[in-house]
Structure formats: C-alpha cells, structure tokens
Design a protein around this motif. Structure first.
Motif, mmCIF file in Angstrom:
data_model
loop_
_atom_site.group_PDB
_atom_site.id
_atom_site.type_symbol
_atom_site.label_atom_id
_atom_site.label_comp_id
_atom_site.label_asym_id
_atom_site.label_seq_id
_atom_site.Cartn_x
_atom_site.Cartn_y
_atom_site.Cartn_z
ATOM 1 N N ILE A 75 -44.924 11.337 20.112
ATOM 2 C CA ILE A 75 -43.570 11.348 19.524
ATOM 3 C C ILE A 75 -43.354 12.669 18.765
ATOM 4 N N LEU A 76 -44.381 13.072 18.004
ATOM 5 C CA LEU A 76 -44.272 14.330 17.242
ATOM 6 C C LEU A 76 -44.079 15.532 18.167
ATOM 7 N N THR A 132 -40.747 15.336 20.043
ATOM 8 C CA THR A 132 -39.571 15.573 19.199
ATOM 9 C C THR A 132 -39.473 17.051 18.801
ATOM 10 N N ILE A 133 -40.590 17.688 18.666
ATOM 11 C CA ILE A 133 -40.549 19.109 18.295
ATOM 12 C C ILE A 133 -40.161 19.972 19.498
ATOM 13 N N LEU A 154 -37.941 12.022 25.239
ATOM 14 C CA LEU A 154 -37.720 12.591 23.902
ATOM 15 C C LEU A 154 -36.931 13.908 23.935
ATOM 16 N N GLN A 211 -33.879 14.725 24.697
ATOM 17 C CA GLN A 211 -32.552 14.740 24.081
ATOM 18 C C GLN A 211 -32.630 14.923 22.558
ATOM 19 N N ALA A 212 -33.709 14.418 21.974
ATOM 20 C CA ALA A 212 -33.834 14.486 20.519
ATOM 21 C C ALA A 212 -34.669 15.682 20.060
ATOM 22 N N SER A 213 -35.174 16.457 21.014
ATOM 23 C CA SER A 213 -36.128 17.502 20.609
ATOM 24 C C SER A 213 -35.436 18.675 19.896
ATOM 25 N N LYS A 264 -27.482 13.539 16.006
ATOM 26 C CA LYS A 264 -28.679 13.833 16.775
ATOM 27 C C LYS A 264 -29.829 14.323 15.883
ATOM 28 N N VAL A 267 -31.528 11.478 14.158
ATOM 29 C CA VAL A 267 -32.418 10.763 15.084
ATOM 30 C C VAL A 267 -33.731 11.533 15.220
ATOM 31 N N SER A 268 -33.607 12.850 15.365
ATOM 32 C CA SER A 268 -34.809 13.683 15.510
ATOM 33 C C SER A 268 -35.691 13.587 14.266
ATOM 34 N N LEU A 304 -37.426 10.295 14.237
ATOM 35 C CA LEU A 304 -38.528 10.292 15.207
ATOM 36 C C LEU A 304 -39.741 11.045 14.664
ATOM 37 N N LEU A 305 -39.461 12.169 13.996
ATOM 38 C CA LEU A 305 -40.557 12.940 13.385
ATOM 39 C C LEU A 305 -41.313 12.083 12.372
ATOM 40 N N LEU A 318 -41.368 8.783 12.219
ATOM 41 C CA LEU A 318 -42.057 7.715 12.940
ATOM 42 C C LEU A 318 -43.370 8.237 13.559
ATOM 43 N N GLY A 319 -43.272 9.438 14.136
ATOM 44 C CA GLY A 319 -44.455 10.057 14.734
ATOM 45 C C GLY A 319 -45.554 10.260 13.702
ATOM 46 N N CYS A 320 -45.176 10.775 12.536
ATOM 47 C CA CYS A 320 -46.153 11.021 11.470
ATOM 48 C C CYS A 320 -46.785 9.712 10.991
#
Lengths: 290, 45
Positions: A84-85, A88-89, A222, A224-226, B3, B6-7, B10-11, B13-15
């Motif tokens: 996800i990290l 997203t990046i 991911l 679209q959100a990156s 957007k 959301v990003s 997500l960051l 959530l990822g962490c």
C-alpha cells in the motif's frame, strides 16, 4: 526522437542498476546457493524471486504467500502495508523502473522482429486476468489449501511465476546436481510457460505484466491514488496521438493519464511535441487532466 | 473526499499495517521462507 532515446537510455540504466543492487550477492551465483542474511526479512518493491542466488531481499508476492500460508498468522499485514505504501507513493513506476522481470521483458521487446503488436482485439479484457491470478493463486489457494499442520503453499510461485523460473530455477538447478536430479513435470511446465512468455515478449511488449502479474494488479489498483502522477496540459495538447502511439502498454495518456496499465516509463512525455505531458510528484496544474 | 485525502489515508493505512505486521513478527516467517531455497519457486516442489 532524441528525447525519447535519452529517456529510454536513462530508464534502462536505472533498471540495470536496481537489478544489480537488489541481486548483489554474487557469491550465490558461483556457489549455487542463496543469501541467508537478515535483509531477507524485508521486501523489494518488484517481482524478484528470493530464491535467486543473488537476491538480497524478499519478493513481496512470495512473502505474501508465505504469511498467508503460515499457520501462525494468515493475514499478511506487513507485506500488505508495504505494498500500500509503495503503491500510494509511486504506483506502477515500480513496474517501469524497479522490476527485474520487467527489465527482461523490455530487453526482449528490443529484439528486431518484422511485425510488432501494439495491441489486439481482446487485449484490454485479457488484462483483467491478473486480478484473477492475484485472487486465486496468491490469496485464496495459499490460504485455503493447506496440509495436515495447516500450512499452505505458494501456488503462484509454484505454478506460474516465470521470474522464479528464470532468476531462481535456472541458475540453481544449473549449479546443483541434486536439484538437477529432482526436476520433473512441474519444472517442464514452468520452463514452457517462461519460454512462451519470452517468445510472445518479442512481438508484444511485456505480456506477463499485461496479463498475469499480481504485483502489477496491486500497484495498478493504487495508481489512481498514487502521488507520482501523469498529467496532461489540455491547453498545450494538440491531440496528435503521438503519446498513444509510443506507449508500450497501449495506453492513451490524453484520455486516461493515470490508467492502471501505465507503467510510468515516461515515453509519452518524451515523445510529446508540445511538452504537454508532465510526470512526477509535482502538484497538478489547473488546466490539466485529471 | 478529495484524491489527496484518499492518498494520505492510504499512506496512513500502509504505515499502520506495516508496523503491526512488524510488531507481531511476520518478518520472521518471511525470513524463514526466504533464506531456504524455495523448491516451489524454482519449479521442483
């Protein structure tokens, strides 16, 4: 044209350096063994088999199956968080720059051939296959098909992964007589699949990434959100279609700049005659899409 | 929701997932698998 060549040369250099860096355990290739240090408890962003003699870290898809198939955990929080990290990046930038098997396919596509396919009828639909591969072979089977003590197997690695065959199987079996004696039908199947994908890869760019790669499916979701994004300045765009013509993944950057199939290779940006395409972490301009 | 929000979520959530997985020792399972030759990966097992 010169800008395109320069951009591709730069990308190839990064791909090569990254592949060398993440497969730096050269001794493994000489001994026919693999690296056993603690770095292997973390993952690399691309599809890089941990049984490659040179690999210094773990493949995220292999790691995910290992945790899903373990009787202790089942839910792979660490790998999911990592994906996800990374997704997203930078989204599928990983596919374009940081995946050793992506590099192999890019090199195959450089082999001259009388007729290269850009796309074909059904190409777009077939690309959903990778989501099925992710759901069935990476998640469901390792989780549900278990042995007596409750351990699952890495079914994607076992039945599909051509990266494992190429980077792990061929060198290890070539260097170990005991492994050579153990090969059978499964190895023949995996070699057949690898050869098939390599042959198709000469006429069609990145067939494995397009249709089968579960990692590409995750990063694609991911995209679209990156934060690493492609944007098109609609005022500067002259709709010449050059960006779509040069795209190796047959995307249409002016219509869908952040298409989940885009591997962020930057060829469209380099080919744009009016420099209307931007790719990076910069903030979106007011007149750009989307 | 924008957007960028959301990003950012997500960051986060990822962490959280990454940290939780690390704390409960999932890396041990990954390490144990990755330091042995994976017979399935090479096409034998």
């Amino acid at each position: 044209m010169d800008r395109e060549k320069k951009s591709e040369r730069k990308r190839l250099t990064i791909q090569l350096l990254w592949t060398l860096l993440t497969n730096a355990f050269v001794v493994g290739f000489a001994r026919g063994s693999i690296y056993q240090g603690k770095l292997k408890s973390i993952c690399v962003p691309g599809l890089n088999c941990y049984s490659c003699p040179g690999a210094i870290a773990s493949c995220p898809i292999g790691a995910m199956q290992a945790v899903l198939g373990s009787y202790e955990f089942r839910l792979p929080l660490f790998v999911t968080g990592f994906l996800i990290l990374v997704g997203t990046i930078c989204g599928r930038f990983v596919c374009g720059f940081l995946c050793p098997f992506g590099l192999v396919q890019d090199l195959l596509y450089r082999i001259p051939f009388p007729k290269k396919w850009h796309t074909f009828p059904g190409d777009r639909l077939l690309r959903y296959l990778k989501f099925l591969v992710l759901a069935v072979f990476v998640v469901a089977l390792p989780l549900l098909v278990t042995d007596l003590i409750g351990q699952g197997y890495p079914w994607f690695c076992k039945l599909i992964c051509p990266s494992g065959t190429l980077m792990g199987g061929i060198p290890l079996i070539g260097l170990n007589d005991s492994l050579k004696e153990s090969i059978g039908l499964l190895f023949a199947w995996k070699m057949g699949l690898l050869i098939f994908l390599c042959l198709v890869g000469v006429v069609l760019c990145r067939p494995f990434c397009r249709y089968l790669c579960p990692l590409g499916a995750i990063y694609g979701l991911l995209q679209q959100a990156s934060f690493y994004r492609l944007s098109v300045d609609q005022d500067a765009c002259i709709s010449c279609g050059q960006c779509a013509r040069v795209c190796p993944m047959a995307c249409e950057p002016t219509k869908r700049p952040n298409d989940m199939e885009c591997i962020r290779c930057g060829r469209c940006k380099a080919a744009c005659p009016t420099e209307a395409i931007d790719l990076g972490f910069s903030k979106q301009k007011k007149n750009s899409r989307p | 929701m924008k957007k960028n929000q959301v990003s950012m979520l997500l960051l986060l959530l990822g962490c959280v997932c990454l940290g939780a997985g690390w704390l409960r020792g999932e890396n041990g399972v990954i390490l144990a698998k990755a330091i042995r030759i994976c017979l399935e990966c090479v096409g034998i097992g």
